[in-house]
Design an enzyme around this catalytic site. Structure first.
Site, mmCIF file in Angstrom:
data_model
loop_
_atom_site.group_PDB
_atom_site.id
_atom_site.type_symbol
_atom_site.label_atom_id
_atom_site.label_comp_id
_atom_site.label_asym_id
_atom_site.label_seq_id
_atom_site.Cartn_x
_atom_site.Cartn_y
_atom_site.Cartn_z
ATOM 1 N N HIS A 146 0.821 -1.382 0.069
ATOM 2 C CA HIS A 146 0.129 0.130 0.059
ATOM 3 C C HIS A 146 0.902 1.229 -0.095
ATOM 4 C CE1 HIS A 146 -3.314 -2.928 1.276
ATOM 5 N NE2 HIS A 146 -3.859 -1.888 0.784
ATOM 6 N N LYS A 150 -0.257 4.874 4.787
ATOM 7 C CA LYS A 150 -0.979 3.592 5.637
ATOM 8 C C LYS A 150 -0.340 3.435 6.882
ATOM 9 C CE LYS A 150 -3.559 -0.636 4.718
ATOM 10 N NZ LYS A 150 -5.112 0.093 5.348
#
Length: 258
Positions: A146, A150
């Protein structure tokens, strides 16, 4: 009359997309709540509410993509409002999930690690593969990547994949989960489900489930290129939830796959 959908965290990345997708789905955006972070403001012409109870009172259903820290207070507020709640926050603890389950005894709650239709198909396949490929012969590993902003790892979707495999194998994920291996870890435990989390750039979301045996490897991969897929699914879940009785639902229920 169009259903009124409120957004908790309307100035966040997902909140901004939801504000576009709600009218596109023929619903009414009732407004949103915001922490006003990163200089973002509520979209022009959209009503801003001071807190979640006020937003819920003006809505038929609320979509919530805030963060795990709000889960317990939001669960209590939504249960008191008697309005359906669509929850997409990740990184919830056991206590957070218990609060969500308690709210679901009073209101419809759609809680999902991922609202993409494609991911939910992958979750369904993961469970079937977990059941078909024995743990003593096929090692299950989950890799996800990600964007660098995050804050939780493994991702909620990765944990969802792990839970699907564990369910297929008739065990609880907490019994077999191995995450963040480092140093001299010894040989891999038979039946373990391993996790690796990568972070970098602005990757929306990539997840790969691998089953590795002595004779073959099977990989199941999903790549998200646009967060709009999550927003579209969440709005679909919200419109579905308004006609459901109190219970804890998943996106599988929304898609008719449960």
């Amino acid at each position: 009359m169009a259903h009124r959908i409120g957004i908790a965290g309307i100035t966040g990345r997902m909140g901004q997309l939801l504000a576009e997708e709600i009218p596109a789905a023929g619903a009414t955006l009732s407004g949103g709540t915001s922490r006003g972070s990163a200089g973002r403001t509520t979209p022009a012409g959209v009503r801003s509410f001071p807190d979640l109870p006020a937003l819920a009172a003006a809505s038929d259903v609320v979509i919530d993509f805030t963060n795990a820290a709000t889960a317990q207070t939001h669960a209590a507020a939504m249960a008191a409002s008697a309005k359906p709640w669509v929850l997409g926050s990740s990184g919830l603890s056991g206590a957070d999930e218990a609060a969500v389950e308690a709210a679901a005894a009073r209101i419809p709650v759609v809680y999902a690690a991922n609202f993409s239709a494609g991911v939910n198909l992958v979750l369904a396949l993961a469970e079937r593969m977990g059941a078909a490929l024995p743990a003593n012969a096929y090692d299950a590993e989950i890799m996800e990547m990600h964007h660098r902003q995050k804050v939780d790892a493994p991702s909620g979707t990765a944990v969802g994949l792990g839970r699907a495999v564990a369910k297929g194998r008739g065990v609880g994920l907490e019994e077999v989960m191995e995450s963040g291996r480092h140093g001299h870890t010894g040989p891999r435990r038979t039946g373990a489900i391993g996790f690796a989390a990568l972070r970098g750039g602005q990757v929306v979301g990539e997840h790969t489930l691998i089953f590795a045996s002595a004779t073959e490897h099977i990989a199941l991969t999903h790549r998200a290129f646009d967060r709009r897929a999550f927003a579209t699914g969440a709005v679909r879940a919200a419109l579905w939830a308004v006609s459901q009785p109190p219970r804890l639902y998943s996106m599988m229920d929304v898609l008719g796959m449960a």
